[in-house]
Design a protein around this motif. Structure first.
Motif, PDB file in Angstrom:
ATOM      1  N   GLN A 101       0.825  -1.208   0.000  1.00 17.36           N
ATOM      2  CA  GLN A 101       0.000   0.000   0.000  1.00 17.36           C
ATOM      3  C   GLN A 101       0.859   1.257   0.000  1.00 17.36           C
ATOM      4  O   GLN A 101       0.573   2.235  -0.701  1.00 17.36           O
ATOM      5  CB  GLN A 101      -0.960  -0.001   1.189  1.00 17.36           C
ATOM      6  N   HIS A 102       1.934   1.241   0.776  1.00 17.40           N
ATOM      7  CA  HIS A 102       2.833   2.394   0.795  1.00 17.40           C
ATOM      8  C   HIS A 102       3.403   2.662  -0.590  1.00 17.40           C
ATOM      9  O   HIS A 102       3.584   3.820  -0.988  1.00 17.40           O
ATOM     10  CB  HIS A 102       3.974   2.165   1.780  1.00 17.40           C
ATOM     11  N   GLY A 128      -5.217   5.106   4.431  1.00 19.83           N
ATOM     12  CA  GLY A 128      -5.904   4.365   5.489  1.00 19.83           C
ATOM     13  C   GLY A 128      -6.006   2.886   5.171  1.00 19.83           C
ATOM     14  O   GLY A 128      -6.253   2.495   4.023  1.00 19.83           O
ATOM     15  N   HIS A 129      -5.828   2.042   6.172  1.00 17.89           N
ATOM     16  CA  HIS A 129      -5.909   0.595   5.987  1.00 17.89           C
ATOM     17  C   HIS A 129      -7.353   0.115   6.108  1.00 17.89           C
ATOM     18  O   HIS A 129      -8.082   0.522   7.016  1.00 17.89           O
ATOM     19  CB  HIS A 129      -5.057  -0.129   7.037  1.00 17.89           C
ATOM     20  N   ALA A 130      -7.742  -0.781   5.234  1.00 17.73           N
ATOM     21  CA  ALA A 130      -9.069  -1.393   5.303  1.00 17.73           C
ATOM     22  C   ALA A 130      -9.123  -2.403   6.443  1.00 17.73           C
ATOM     23  O   ALA A 130      -8.093  -2.903   6.911  1.00 17.73           O
ATOM     24  CB  ALA A 130      -9.403  -2.078   3.978  1.00 17.73           C
ATOM     25  N   ASP A 131     -10.331  -2.727   6.868  1.00 14.47           N
ATOM     26  CA  ASP A 131     -10.490  -3.731   7.923  1.00 14.47           C
ATOM     27  C   ASP A 131     -10.036  -5.110   7.438  1.00 14.47           C
ATOM     28  O   ASP A 131      -9.416  -5.859   8.188  1.00 14.47           O
ATOM     29  CB  ASP A 131     -11.954  -3.805   8.364  1.00 14.47           C
ATOM     30  N   PHE A 132     -10.360  -5.437   6.189  1.00 12.29           N
ATOM     31  CA  PHE A 132     -10.034  -6.743   5.624  1.00 12.29           C
ATOM     32  C   PHE A 132      -9.203  -6.569   4.351  1.00 12.29           C
ATOM     33  O   PHE A 132      -9.044  -5.455   3.851  1.00 12.29           O
ATOM     34  CB  PHE A 132     -11.305  -7.547   5.343  1.00 12.29           C
ATOM     35  N   THR A 133      -8.682  -7.670   3.858  1.00 14.94           N
ATOM     36  CA  THR A 133      -7.850  -7.669   2.656  1.00 14.94           C
ATOM     37  C   THR A 133      -8.703  -8.021   1.445  1.00 14.94           C
ATOM     38  O   THR A 133      -9.408  -9.029   1.453  1.00 14.94           O
ATOM     39  CB  THR A 133      -6.714  -8.701   2.796  1.00 14.94           C
ATOM     40  N   ASN A 134      -8.612  -7.207   0.399  1.00 12.75           N
ATOM     41  CA  ASN A 134      -9.310  -7.494  -0.841  1.00 12.75           C
ATOM     42  C   ASN A 134      -8.657  -8.715  -1.493  1.00 12.75           C
ATOM     43  O   ASN A 134      -7.509  -8.646  -1.925  1.00 12.75           O
ATOM     44  CB  ASN A 134      -9.218  -6.277  -1.765  1.00 12.75           C
ATOM     45  N   PRO A 135      -9.359  -9.859  -1.587  1.00  8.94           N
ATOM     46  CA  PRO A 135      -8.713 -11.076  -2.078  1.00  8.94           C
ATOM     47  C   PRO A 135      -8.349 -11.017  -3.553  1.00  8.94           C
ATOM     48  O   PRO A 135      -7.373 -11.635  -3.983  1.00  8.94           O
ATOM     49  CB  PRO A 135      -9.753 -12.169  -1.814  1.00  8.94           C
ATOM     50  N   PHE A 136      -9.109 -10.261  -4.338  1.00 12.01           N
ATOM     51  CA  PHE A 136      -8.838 -10.173  -5.774  1.00 12.01           C
ATOM     52  C   PHE A 136      -7.573  -9.354  -6.025  1.00 12.01           C
ATOM     53  O   PHE A 136      -6.733  -9.713  -6.852  1.00 12.01           O
ATOM     54  CB  PHE A 136     -10.037  -9.564  -6.498  1.00 12.01           C
ATOM     55  N   LEU A 154       0.011  -9.229   7.066  1.00 12.99           N
ATOM     56  CA  LEU A 154      -1.209  -8.514   6.712  1.00 12.99           C
ATOM     57  C   LEU A 154      -1.442  -7.390   7.717  1.00 12.99           C
ATOM     58  O   LEU A 154      -1.576  -7.647   8.920  1.00 12.99           O
ATOM     59  CB  LEU A 154      -2.407  -9.459   6.707  1.00 12.99           C
ATOM     60  N   GLU A 155      -1.498  -6.158   7.246  1.00 17.58           N
ATOM     61  CA  GLU A 155      -1.692  -5.026   8.138  1.00 17.58           C
ATOM     62  C   GLU A 155      -3.130  -4.496   8.068  1.00 17.58           C
ATOM     63  O   GLU A 155      -3.375  -3.301   8.168  1.00 17.58           O
ATOM     64  CB  GLU A 155      -0.677  -3.929   7.825  1.00 17.58           C
ATOM     65  N   SER A 156      -4.058  -5.405   7.914  1.00 21.83           N
ATOM     66  CA  SER A 156      -5.476  -5.054   7.939  1.00 21.83           C
ATOM     67  C   SER A 156      -5.895  -4.723   9.367  1.00 21.83           C
ATOM     68  O   SER A 156      -5.380  -5.295  10.334  1.00 21.83           O
ATOM     69  CB  SER A 156      -6.315  -6.222   7.415  1.00 21.83           C
ATOM     70  N   LYS A 157      -6.856  -3.824   9.504  1.00 20.97           N
ATOM     71  CA  LYS A 157      -7.267  -3.391  10.830  1.00 20.97           C
ATOM     72  C   LYS A 157      -7.952  -4.489  11.627  1.00 20.97           C
ATOM     73  O   LYS A 157      -7.970  -4.454  12.852  1.00 20.97           O
ATOM     74  CB  LYS A 157      -8.190  -2.174  10.720  1.00 20.97           C
ATOM     75  N   ALA A 158      -8.502  -5.491  10.941  1.00 25.68           N
ATOM     76  CA  ALA A 158      -9.175  -6.586  11.635  1.00 25.68           C
ATOM     77  C   ALA A 158      -8.221  -7.701  12.056  1.00 25.68           C
ATOM     78  O   ALA A 158      -8.665  -8.762  12.502  1.00 25.68           O
ATOM     79  CB  ALA A 158     -10.303  -7.154  10.780  1.00 25.68           C
ATOM     80  N   LYS A 159      -6.919  -7.473  11.892  1.00 25.82           N
ATOM     81  CA  LYS A 159      -5.880  -8.355  12.433  1.00 25.82           C
ATOM     82  C   LYS A 159      -6.067  -9.813  12.018  1.00 25.82           C
ATOM     83  O   LYS A 159      -6.118 -10.109  10.837  1.00 25.82           O
ATOM     84  CB  LYS A 159      -5.851  -8.222  13.970  1.00 25.82           C
ATOM     85  N   LEU A 174      -9.154 -14.150   4.646  1.00 23.30           N
ATOM     86  CA  LEU A 174      -8.430 -14.192   3.379  1.00 23.30           C
ATOM     87  C   LEU A 174      -8.124 -15.619   2.936  1.00 23.30           C
ATOM     88  O   LEU A 174      -8.234 -15.936   1.741  1.00 23.30           O
ATOM     89  CB  LEU A 174      -7.132 -13.391   3.491  1.00 23.30           C
ATOM     90  N   ARG A 175      -7.761 -16.496   3.856  1.00 20.04           N
ATOM     91  CA  ARG A 175      -7.341 -17.843   3.450  1.00 20.04           C
ATOM     92  C   ARG A 175      -8.452 -18.625   2.734  1.00 20.04           C
ATOM     93  O   ARG A 175      -8.201 -19.150   1.632  1.00 20.04           O
ATOM     94  CB  ARG A 175      -6.791 -18.606   4.655  1.00 20.04           C
ATOM     95  N   PRO A 176      -9.666 -18.715   3.267  1.00 20.00           N
ATOM     96  CA  PRO A 176     -10.704 -19.402   2.490  1.00 20.00           C
ATOM     97  C   PRO A 176     -11.063 -18.652   1.209  1.00 20.00           C
ATOM     98  O   PRO A 176     -11.437 -19.274   0.208  1.00 20.00           O
ATOM     99  CB  PRO A 176     -11.893 -19.480   3.458  1.00 20.00           C
ATOM    100  N   ASP A 177     -10.943 -17.324   1.215  1.00 21.87           N
ATOM    101  CA  ASP A 177     -11.178 -16.565  -0.008  1.00 21.87           C
ATOM    102  C   ASP A 177     -10.187 -16.980  -1.092  1.00 21.87           C
ATOM    103  O   ASP A 177     -10.554 -17.112  -2.272  1.00 21.87           O
ATOM    104  CB  ASP A 177     -11.047 -15.062   0.257  1.00 21.87           C
ATOM    105  N   LEU A 178      -8.931 -17.176  -0.710  1.00 18.39           N
ATOM    106  CA  LEU A 178      -7.923 -17.582  -1.691  1.00 18.39           C
ATOM    107  C   LEU A 178      -8.216 -18.976  -2.234  1.00 18.39           C
ATOM    108  O   LEU A 178      -8.089 -19.220  -3.439  1.00 18.39           O
ATOM    109  CB  LEU A 178      -6.525 -17.536  -1.066  1.00 18.39           C
TER     110      LEU A 178
END
Length: 351
Positions: free
Chosen positions: A205-206, A269-277, A295-300, A307-311
């Motif tokens: 993101q940076h 700003g960091h999102a709560d979750f990671t966009n899997p796409f 992963l530096e998502s706010k939802a830790k 993310l793992r099942p999304d992948l």
């Protein structure tokens, strides 16, 4: 999940378990101690192992007040906790969990104020000592940023490089440098690496937020990963930007009353979750490169568990690089189902 696969990790706060504290947060009057924090960390390691999470960033406040200049009664706690640190390190190695620190934003090695630099070195030395007493290998690192620009970005960048050879050996052995989203770009930290040899951290993101030199992303990633020695796996940071409207309170100039206004997102700003796409696209761009991902998502950990099942569902080729196969479906779906039950945790606004 296969041995030797790339790891996914998250920082500090365990959102899935409100009972798992990241460190002893008691005020100094209650005599907090690193030994208490390590008891909490022991429980976190069990949680990580149970969910097959292979990387974790420890709290930078693991040893409370250990470097507070006005509280010498806490200065010996790292040495006092030698046996407990060694036990935690042995457990992390046995569970194959990669540990790291990311000292606070107040740790500045390029400050023009020598006293602030001295205090920053003390903080780094304390955390490096903890990693050494844990007997962890060179993948256990301290991540820091360049710091402030102080009105002259090039001079501030050079000052960081000048500070490097003055650092204690055990700090230089652990320290890695990350580019940021507002001040120092990937090109800046590559410049510093050429003059110091410090290992570097790539932040997805940076990179998109600050890249005035217009470096190619994959080429920048390759160059940054190459700063790590052979046999030591690099790690990088990944987060998706927040996209929702921001609600802010502002005082009406006429009525003097507070009112809610809606503003567009700030892309730092960091999102709560990671966009899997988006994550899958990045991983395919980085095909052939090996690294671990914080992963530096706010939802830790909740973001990691989503993310793992999304992948597996949307990008099984990417999932396989993290050792995820159809045999893990039951565990990952159970994790995903637990998210639907809700959590008592609160999002960390500083993430």
């Amino acid at each position: 999940m296969n041995d030797g696969a790339m790891r996914l990790g998250f920082p500090v706060k365990v959102m899935a378990r409100a009972d798992l504290k990241s460190n002893d947060t008691r005020r100094w009057q209650k005599n907090p101690h690193l030994k208490v924090s390590l008891e909490y960390l022991d429980g976190i390691l069990d949680h990580l192992a149970r969910h097959k999470i292979g990387m974790y960033r420890m709290s930078s406040d693991l040893a409370p007040y250990a470097t507070h200049p006005g509280m010498p009664q806490f200065h010996g706690m790292v040495a006092e906790s030698d046996a407990e640190l060694r036990a935690i390190g042995e457990k992390a190695r046995r569970l194959d969990i990669r540990l790291s620190f990311h000292p606070s934003q107040f740790v500045l090695l390029n400050s023009p104020d020598p006293e602030l630099t001295r205090k920053s070195v003390w903080d780094l030395a304390s955390q490096a000592e903890m990693l050494d007493r844990m007997e962890l290998g060179p993948e256990a690192v301290l991540v820091t940023h360049v710091g402030g620009t102080y009105g002259d970005r090039e001079a501030s960048r050079a000052r960081w490089a000048e500070t490097w050879p003055t650092l204690p050996e055990h700090v230089r052995r652990r320290l890695v440098l990350e580019h940021d989203d507002l001040r120092f770009s990937a090109a800046d930290v590559l410049w510093i690496h050429e003059r110091t040899g410090v290992r570097l951290i790539f932040d997805y993101q940076h990179f998109w937020c600050l890249n005035p030199e217009r470096l190619d992303m994959v080429e920048a990633l390759r160059r940054i990963l190459a700063t790590w020695p052979d046999g030591v796996r690099p790690k990088l940071h990944y987060s998706s930007p927040r996209t929702e409207l921001r609600e802010l309170k502002r005082r009406d100039r006429t009525t003097k009353k507070l009112k809610t206004v809606l503003l567009p997102p700030v892309w730092t700003g960091h999102a709560d979750f990671t966009n899997p796409f988006e994550f899958a696209r990045f991983m395919r761009d980085a095909d052939g490169l090996v690294f671990d991902v914080m992963l530096e998502s706010k939802a830790k950990d909740l973001a990691l568990m989503k993310l793992r099942p999304d992948l597996l569902r949307y990008a099984p080729d990417v999932a396989a690089r993290f050792g995820l196969t159809s045999s893990d479906t039951e565990l990952l779906e159970a994790d995903e189902a637990s998210l639907e039950e809700g959590t008592e945790g609160e999002l960390d606004e500083a993430a």
